[in-house]
Scaffold this motif. Structure first.
Motif, mmCIF file in Angstrom:
data_model
loop_
_atom_site.group_PDB
_atom_site.id
_atom_site.type_symbol
_atom_site.label_atom_id
_atom_site.label_comp_id
_atom_site.label_asym_id
_atom_site.label_seq_id
_atom_site.Cartn_x
_atom_site.Cartn_y
_atom_site.Cartn_z
ATOM 1 N N THR A 163 0.849 -1.190 0.000
ATOM 2 C CA THR A 163 0.000 0.000 0.000
ATOM 3 C C THR A 163 0.886 1.242 0.000
ATOM 4 O O THR A 163 2.059 1.190 0.390
ATOM 5 C CB THR A 163 -0.934 0.041 1.224
ATOM 6 O OG1 THR A 163 -0.156 0.089 2.411
ATOM 7 C CG2 THR A 163 -1.850 -1.170 1.247
ATOM 8 N N ARG B 144 0.264 5.664 0.579
ATOM 9 C CA ARG B 144 -0.611 6.817 0.809
ATOM 10 C C ARG B 144 -2.070 6.406 1.011
ATOM 11 O O ARG B 144 -2.996 7.006 0.467
ATOM 12 C CB ARG B 144 -0.496 7.810 -0.338
ATOM 13 C CG ARG B 144 0.881 8.434 -0.471
ATOM 14 C CD ARG B 144 0.934 9.430 -1.599
ATOM 15 N NE ARG B 144 2.269 10.033 -1.703
ATOM 16 C CZ ARG B 144 2.618 10.931 -2.617
ATOM 17 N NH1 ARG B 144 1.713 11.334 -3.511
ATOM 18 N NH2 ARG B 144 3.832 11.420 -2.658
ATOM 19 N N CYS C 244 -3.675 3.742 -0.046
ATOM 20 C CA CYS C 244 -4.316 3.013 -1.142
ATOM 21 C C CYS C 244 -3.479 1.799 -1.512
ATOM 22 O O CYS C 244 -2.264 1.750 -1.255
ATOM 23 C CB CYS C 244 -4.480 3.914 -2.375
ATOM 24 S SG CYS C 244 -5.602 5.305 -2.120
ATOM 25 N N VAL D 274 -1.424 -0.362 -4.019
ATOM 26 C CA VAL D 274 -0.657 -0.122 -5.235
ATOM 27 C C VAL D 274 -1.065 -1.161 -6.276
ATOM 28 O O VAL D 274 -0.955 -2.369 -6.042
ATOM 29 C CB VAL D 274 0.853 -0.206 -4.965
ATOM 30 C CG1 VAL D 274 1.638 -0.040 -6.261
ATOM 31 C CG2 VAL D 274 1.268 0.849 -3.949
ATOM 32 N N GLY E 294 -6.656 4.043 -5.534
ATOM 33 C CA GLY E 294 -6.049 5.360 -5.717
ATOM 34 C C GLY E 294 -6.820 6.271 -6.638
ATOM 35 O O GLY E 294 -7.793 5.880 -7.283
#
Length: 470
Positions: free
Chosen positions: A293, A295, A297, A299, A319
């Protein structure tokens, strides 16, 4: 242990659309949801807010009926009835999602899911399952797709309490109308609520930490929007932040600080915190199975694949841009890639964005500044609503359409609009961009008269210095 080909976690727009497409492709599919079929968007976001805004829009029409040769004496509104209609619209669509999942033979598992291994999960049952839903237990699937959405971001000092400081959940179901309000954040969510409450007579102040409202939009459109909002009575403070909040029995004192460090205090009845959203990545077992992950969210690549084989992420949890239509398309790409249908990868430059404020704002592609920063030599065309017969006939003469082309190739790079019904108009440019349309193609396209869409043509003509009605 029940076994499926595909299990989708989350039944919001990204999740249920992904599940339906998976079933259409022949996968044995299940979807896990703890609370709302249709997710936040359908139940507490996209749809019910548009119902509220529609009521406010009609109320404004009633107040200005004389401009159209009509007479409406003492227009008024019933706040409880407005809210009831909004919730009814959501309920109707919620029921529709359940019907679609059943029609496509998608099993609904009612509860909260947690990954145990890359191909397995445990579901903890929650209350009030829909009819026919499965419950808690252990489940397996070759492909597990995360579509858990996002939630409002909470800033220190602005923690919502449901009474004085609201999230958008609270703002959609007010028991009474406040006389004054502070909206923190001028993105789409903040501006839509500011528009709604302003239209009903609330004195609204908007605070934005960046240098303009709707900061993701083209700078020219943002400037136009700010002037329009101010003309309608919104008090807007850019490059300003809330540095203090004192809660009283039935009001709030907010301390605002501008870019120069100058502070001032305002007293309002209610505060709406609209400072963005964060992905729902917690309590899913992501750390246990090694899903990366960043920030807040997951990936994921342009086909929704996470860092762990067999686990995918689509929608808000994957994201930005955190938009329902992006999530739906992302989910279809993901599951079609699983089925070896060779879909086109997600291209985020072609995802439209819409703000249903008064006036509306819509855009797709590069802003002028970003196009130049990306190295393009640009041609820009503009057309104002005041030059369009349909807009004048509608009593909507204020607005602007702006298009951006690559000077070398004629490729349409971006389109930006503000004014009546632009959230419907923008799709014309979205289709054009996906078809790699040039300004010449659009110039040779016949647009019907009298329509607002003629302005789309005129803006393209203007990029070549050929606008007719301006």
């Amino acid at each position: 242990m029940s076994t499926y080909d595909v299990i989708v976690i989350g039944a919001g727009p990204a999740g249920y659309v992904t599940a339906i497409r998976a079933a259409q492709l022949g996968f044995k599919t299940a979807i896990v949801e703890p609370k709302h079929l249709g997710g936040i968007c359908l139940n507490w976001g996209c749809i019910p807010t548009k119902a509220l805004l529609r009521s406010a829009e009609i109320y404004q029409f009633m107040k200005h009926a004389s401009a159209f040769g009509l007479s409406v004496e003492n227009p008024s509104f019933d706040l409880a009835a407005i809210v009831k209609r909004s919730r009814g619209v959501s309920q109707q669509l919620n029921t529709g999602v359940g019907f679609l999942l059943k029609k496509n033979k998608v099993d609904v598992i009612w509860g909260r899911a947690q990954l145990t291994t890359p191909g397995a999960l445990t579901v903890t049952a929650t209350e009030n399952p829909p009819k026919g839903a499965l419950g808690g237990g252990d489940y397996r699937a070759a492909h597990i797709i995360l579509a858990t959405g996002a939630r409002p971001r909470v800033l220190p000092g602005l923690e919502p309490d449901g009474k004085l400081v609201w999230t958008y959940f609270d703002a959609m179901t007010p028991k009474s109308l406040p006389k004054s309000m502070l909206v923190v954040g001028s993105g789409a969510i903040g501006i839509e609520f500011a528009s709604f409450y302003n239209a009903l007579g609330v004195e609204v102040t908007v605070v934005e930490v960046l240098d303009r409202v709707l900061p993701v939009e083209d700078a020219e459109i943002s400037a136009y929007a700010q002037k329009s909002f101010a003309k309608l009575g919104l008090h807007i403070h850019t490059e300003t932040k809330v540095v203090g909040l004192v809660r009283h029995a039935d009001s709030v004192t907010a301390t605002l600080e501008d870019k120069n460090g100058v502070q001032r205090q305002i007293i309002v009845d209610r505060v709406i915190s609209a400072v963005g959203v964060v992905g729902n990545v917690e309590n899913l077992g992501l750390e246990r199975v090694g899903v990366k992950t960043e920030r807040g969210c997951v990936v994921a690549d342009p086909f929704g694949r996470s860092s762990v084989a067999g686990i995918y992420a689509v929608g808000d949890v994957a994201g930005p841009p955190m938009l329902a239509h992006k999530g739906e398309h992302e989910g279809i790409i993901c599951v079609e890639a699983i089925a070896d249908k060779h879909p086109h990868p997600m291209d985020k430059t072609k995802i439209p964005a819409c703000t249903y404020s008064q006036p509306q704002v819509a855009s797709v592609g590069y802003t002028e500044a970003k196009a130049k920063a990306a190295g393009f030599q640009v041609k820009v065309g503009r057309f104002s609503f005041i030059g369009n017969g349909k807009a004048i006939a509608m009593g909507e003469p204020e607005g602007l359409i702006k298009v951006i082309f690559d000077k070398k190739t004629g490729r349409l790079l971006g389109a930006h609009m503000i004014g009546a019904d632009v959230t419907e108009l923008i799709q014309g440019y979205v289709v054009a961009m996906n078809l790699e349309t040039t300004e010449e193609d659009l110039i040779h396209t016949v647009f019907p008269h009298p329509t607002l869409s003629e302005m789309m043509h005129e803006a393209v003509l203007d990029s070549e210095g050929r606008a007719i009605h301006m």
